[in-house]
Enzyme design. Sequence first.
Site, short mmCIF file in Angstrom:
data_model
loop_
_atom_site.label_atom_id
_atom_site.label_comp_id
_atom_site.label_asym_id
_atom_site.label_seq_id
_atom_site.Cartn_x
_atom_site.Cartn_y
_atom_site.Cartn_z
N GLY A 39 0.82 -1.21 0.00
CA GLY A 39 0.00 0.00 0.00
C GLY A 39 0.85 1.26 0.00
O GLY A 39 0.56 2.23 -0.71
N HIS A 40 1.92 1.24 0.80
CA HIS A 40 2.83 2.38 0.80
C HIS A 40 3.55 2.51 -0.54
O HIS A 40 3.75 3.62 -1.04
CB HIS A 40 3.87 2.23 1.92
CG HIS A 40 3.31 2.21 3.30
ND1 HIS A 40 3.27 1.07 4.07
CD2 HIS A 40 2.77 3.19 4.05
CE1 HIS A 40 2.74 1.35 5.24
NE2 HIS A 40 2.42 2.63 5.27
N GLY A 150 -3.03 7.33 1.74
CA GLY A 150 -3.91 6.24 1.34
C GLY A 150 -5.34 6.46 1.76
O GLY A 150 -5.61 6.99 2.85
N GLU A 151 -6.27 6.05 0.92
CA GLU A 151 -7.69 6.17 1.26
C GLU A 151 -8.11 5.19 2.34
O GLU A 151 -9.20 5.33 2.90
CB GLU A 151 -8.55 5.96 0.01
CG GLU A 151 -8.47 7.11 -0.98
CD GLU A 151 -9.43 6.96 -2.13
OE1 GLU A 151 -10.10 5.90 -2.22
OE2 GLU A 151 -9.52 7.89 -2.95
N SER A 188 -2.44 -3.33 5.83
CA SER A 188 -2.15 -2.52 7.00
C SER A 188 -0.92 -3.09 7.69
O SER A 188 -0.72 -4.31 7.71
CB SER A 188 -3.33 -2.54 7.98
OG SER A 188 -2.97 -1.97 9.22
#
Length: 283
Positions: A39-40, A150-151, A188
Amino acid sequence: MTDIETLHTVAELRARVRAWRANGERVALVPTMGALHAGHVALMEAAHRHADRIVVSIFVNPTQFAPTEDLARYPRTLDADRDKASAAGVDVAFAPDAVEMYPNGFATTVSLAGPALGLETDFRPTHFAGVATVVAKLFTQTTPDVALFGEKDYQQLAVVTRMARDLDLPVQVIGVPTVRESDGLALSSRNIYLSAEERRTAPLLYRALNEAAGAIRSGLPVAGAIEAARDAVRQGGFALDYLDARHAETLAPIAALGDGPIRLLVAARLGATRLIDNIPVPD
């Protein structure tokens, strides 16, 4: 070992950014607390579309943790983080320590209202003050043209966007869609805390949100769809903090599909791990 440039002081960071500015280059900031995952990396990849140079901050911010939360055990993996950032084409990793960010006598915080009210702050009342304060500092330290968030942390994105607008901070805040596992679980850094059984259960949050969104789109009243989703989450073994429908821009409570764009947001605990997620209700 990666060869990415790692800076530890604000003075070093500002000097590097000044050199880029002297060459007319645009700068992007990706604020993180480390323990980087795909995600990052998606944020870093998106940054390339908006800027010539990219700074990733890696700082576990103590002011956004309550005394009962997981600050001490939050994963710290700087070497691995630097490798991931380097592979994503990041120019600088900014990795200050707590004293650099909060020197002796530090006494200032950002006061919030609007999208910061409710949801997370009902359960973590000091959280967004800590987030907003450290992000405001990172914005003034880095002076980026754009900053990417991030959303998955949708309320945080709304709070930071509102803060930058209200304080006339010259940065464009850009939200990047949530990256998910193949079964829908939002990525996460805290997912590593899940046991094998909990990991199998965790995607229920995403399924419950999607079922609620589908029900709302099909004409079921928002309140009924939300209550059914809450029941599904509880019956799945979660301890529910909240699951709610909010206006996607203001995060004000919303009662009907026609009242504006809707975002469904959830936070729930599975064992010792707190998970959050959110999705839009399509127009």
